[in-house]
Scaffold this active site. Structure first.
Site, PDB file in Angstrom:
ATOM      1  N   CYS A  28       0.847  -1.201   0.000  1.00  0.00           N
ATOM      2  CA  CYS A  28       0.000   0.000   0.000  1.00  0.00           C
ATOM      3  C   CYS A  28       0.880   1.249   0.000  1.00  0.00           C
ATOM      4  O   CYS A  28       0.631   2.215  -0.728  1.00  0.00           O
ATOM      5  CB  CYS A  28      -0.900   0.024   1.223  1.00  0.00           C
ATOM      6  SG  CYS A  28      -1.827  -1.498   1.504  1.00  0.00           S
ATOM      7  N   HIS A  84       1.005   4.897  -2.038  1.00  0.00           N
ATOM      8  CA  HIS A  84       0.446   6.007  -1.275  1.00  0.00           C
ATOM      9  C   HIS A  84       1.423   6.626  -0.286  1.00  0.00           C
ATOM     10  O   HIS A  84       1.073   7.564   0.412  1.00  0.00           O
ATOM     11  CB  HIS A  84      -0.832   5.545  -0.569  1.00  0.00           C
ATOM     12  CG  HIS A  84      -1.890   5.150  -1.543  1.00  0.00           C
ATOM     13  ND1 HIS A  84      -2.529   6.061  -2.357  1.00  0.00           N
ATOM     14  CD2 HIS A  84      -2.399   3.926  -1.880  1.00  0.00           C
ATOM     15  CE1 HIS A  84      -3.385   5.419  -3.134  1.00  0.00           C
ATOM     16  NE2 HIS A  84      -3.334   4.126  -2.869  1.00  0.00           N
ATOM     17  N   ARG A 121     -13.035  -0.306  -1.416  1.00  0.00           N
ATOM     18  CA  ARG A 121     -11.821   0.248  -2.017  1.00  0.00           C
ATOM     19  C   ARG A 121     -10.608  -0.619  -1.712  1.00  0.00           C
ATOM     20  O   ARG A 121      -9.751  -0.843  -2.560  1.00  0.00           O
ATOM     21  CB  ARG A 121     -11.588   1.690  -1.532  1.00  0.00           C
ATOM     22  CG  ARG A 121     -10.492   2.407  -2.305  1.00  0.00           C
ATOM     23  CD  ARG A 121     -10.898   2.666  -3.737  1.00  0.00           C
ATOM     24  NE  ARG A 121      -9.772   3.093  -4.567  1.00  0.00           N
ATOM     25  CZ  ARG A 121      -9.117   2.297  -5.418  1.00  0.00           C
ATOM     26  NH1 ARG A 121      -9.455   1.030  -5.545  1.00  0.00           N
ATOM     27  NH2 ARG A 121      -8.111   2.766  -6.146  1.00  0.00           N
ATOM     28  N   CYS A 124      -8.201  -2.213  -4.546  1.00  0.00           N
ATOM     29  CA  CYS A 124      -6.754  -1.971  -4.579  1.00  0.00           C
ATOM     30  C   CYS A 124      -5.987  -3.286  -4.591  1.00  0.00           C
ATOM     31  O   CYS A 124      -5.033  -3.456  -5.360  1.00  0.00           O
ATOM     32  CB  CYS A 124      -6.329  -1.157  -3.354  1.00  0.00           C
ATOM     33  SG  CYS A 124      -6.584   0.622  -3.532  1.00  0.00           S
TER      34      CYS A 124
END
Lengths: 123, 101, 274
Positions: free
Chosen positions: C188, C192, C231, C235
């Site tokens: 992740c 991000h 979400r 992802c």
């Protein structure tokens, strides 16, 4: 009318082989054109290389910028084997690389990676 | 003498049946092994997205009689799970160093 | 005795990885510092607006969209749901007291020993009153969550870690966040964290700081509302990892960790995103 068509057909057949040979002779002997074309196709395929997601590539639109632009590739990779290794398993050089390991994880086949290398070396 | 002859014949018959069904048996065993590996990866939370689908497609191909395709898909699925487990183990030593300090 | 104590302590510290030794508070301070350094022109409280806090061009478009917010219908539908009694005569008000309680979630339930999220609580309210549970990714659950989020706008994010078991759940969520996964091998944080502000084709990656504040979200790509766990699943699928069950332990603990990282910011849901 029919006779004309037959003549054209015969002419076509006559000229086909020398024409074909002509294009083959015109192709560069260094890089395999078919491989380059295949490599470009695989590189731009969103389900395969999807290289544009992260790299700027000439001929590509809306490129991402997570990775370096793919330009001057022959100068940056004088040894094609190094480029192949980087695509196949970027984790070798950097275990935290955000580039997917296209070979290690079988995202692409070896032939596809070879083709991409051929294409990239023309950039 | 008669008994051992019967035994030999029986064994030959069984073996010939076995080789006749070897192809089907091979696929079944291979599929089971690949699915077991998938579950192993799943227990670690490491399973990849497409592995399950590959195994479903393999079963379908086998049912349609396309042995070669079925075995190819099973091999692909097994490799995915092995790579996923290797990834999980590799990451065990790497993830903590990424946390901002 | 002292020597033994020192040795044991040294070994214990040595055994824990660098990322494991820090406490959640120091984790969070370092996390906030990472993003405020990366985006020095973004005021801290603005990170709740995701990519629009770091990209002027898309911010313009977003401000226009917010004049007629695409999530308004969901808020209205959610309000109607809230005001509709269950078959047994009770309602959501009997479980929650009032809609503006988004700020209480997620939290660690010490007796049940698990993370409770808003969506989980909504379904548990339904089931406790003889109603069928809702699906967790879209539809009615997103409407109710949107209504409650809207009623809670401005509430501070303040996730607590009350005991060691909660801490273990936080650590599991943290490990999930930083581990690479899927055939494409992304964590992740790859996108991000390090990748925040970068472009994937024409999409700018949003920073993780402030990430859960605006859910549920109207996403143009979905053409509708979706929950946080929808979400998460998307992802995971995008990096070719098998996604986990919405409201399963993995995503609840991920939500727990991720929301904690935004402690101090304010809830601003529901949101609109590309």
């Amino acid at each position: 009318m029919r006779k004309k068509m037959t003549v054209i057909k015969r002419l076509g057949k006559l000229l086909a082989v020398p024409l074909l040979m002509g294009t083959m002779i015109a192709a560069p002997s260094y890089a395999d054109n078919a491989m380059v074309e295949k490599g470009k196709k695989v590189a731009f395929d969103r389900k395969k290389g999807n290289c544009l997601a992260c790299h700027m590539i000439a001929d590509g639109t809306l490129p991402g910028n997570q990775g370096p632009a793919l330009i001057a590739m022959k100068a940056r990779f004088p040894d094609p084997a190094v480029l192949k290794a980087q695509i196949s398993n970027p984790l070798e050089k950097n275990p935290n690389s955000i580039m997917p390991p296209f070979g290690l994880h079988n995202i692409l086949s070896e032939e596809e990676i070879d083709a991409i290398v051929e294409y990239l070396l023309t950039l | 003498m008669n008994l051992s002859l019967i035994k030999v014949c029986a064994t030959a018959i069984v073996l010939s049946f076995a080789s006749f069904n070897a192809a089907a048996g091979d696929f079944s065993a291979a599929w089971d092994a690949a699915d077991a590996k998938r579950k192993e990866a799943g227990k670690m939370g490491a399973e990849w997205r497409d592995t399950g689908k590959m195994l479903k497609q393999a079963k379908k191909a086998a049912e349609e009689g396309d042995e070669a395709k079925a075995m190819k898909l099973v091999a692909k699925a097994l490799e995915q799970s092995e790579d996923a487990i290797a990834q999980y183990q590799r990451e065990g030593n790497l993830w903590a160093a990424r946390v901002p300090q | 005795m002292k020597k033994l104590l020192l040795t044991v302590t040294a070994v214990a510290i040595g055994m824990t990885g660098v990322g494991l030794y820090a406490s959640p508070e120091t984790d969070q301070a370092a996390f906030v510092n990472y993003f405020t350094k990366k985006f020095p022109d973004t005021p801290k409280e603005d990170f709740v607006n995701g990519v629009y806090s770091i990209d002027a061009a898309s911010r313009e478009q977003w401000i226009e969209i917010e004049e007629f917010p695409p999530y308004e219908l969901a808020i209205d539908a959610g309000e109607e749901e809230w005001n509709t009694a269950f078959a047994n005569g009770k309602g959501y008000v009997d479980c929650f007291g009032e809609p503006g309680v988004r700020g209480n979630y997620p939290y660690w339930d010490e007796s049940r020993k698990e993370v409770i999220t808003l969506e989980l609580a909504i379904n548990e309210c339904r089931e406790a009153n003889g109603e069928k549970p809702l699906k967790y990714k879209r539809g009615k659950i997103a409407d109710i969550s949107a209504y409650m989020a809207y009623a809670s706008r401005g509430e501070p994010i303040n996730v607590e870690i009350p005991n060691d078991e909660a801490l273990a759940a936080y650590e599991r969520g943290k490990e999930f966040y930083y581990r690479k996964r899927g055939q494409l091998n992304f964590s992740c944080f790859d996108c991000h964290g390090g990748g925040a502000g970068n472009l994937v084709r024409a999409d700018k990656l949003s920073p993780a700081y402030g990430h859960t504040s605006h859910f549920p979200v109207y996403r143009s790509k979905w053409g509708g509302m979706g929950t946080l766990h929808r979400r998460f699943g998307g992802c995971n699928g995008q990096v070719r990892a098998k996604s986990f069950k919405a409201q399963g332990p993995e995503y609840r603990e991920l939500e727990y960790f991720l929301t904690y990282m935004s402690n101090g910011l304010d809830y601003n849901g529901p949101g609109a995103r590309k």
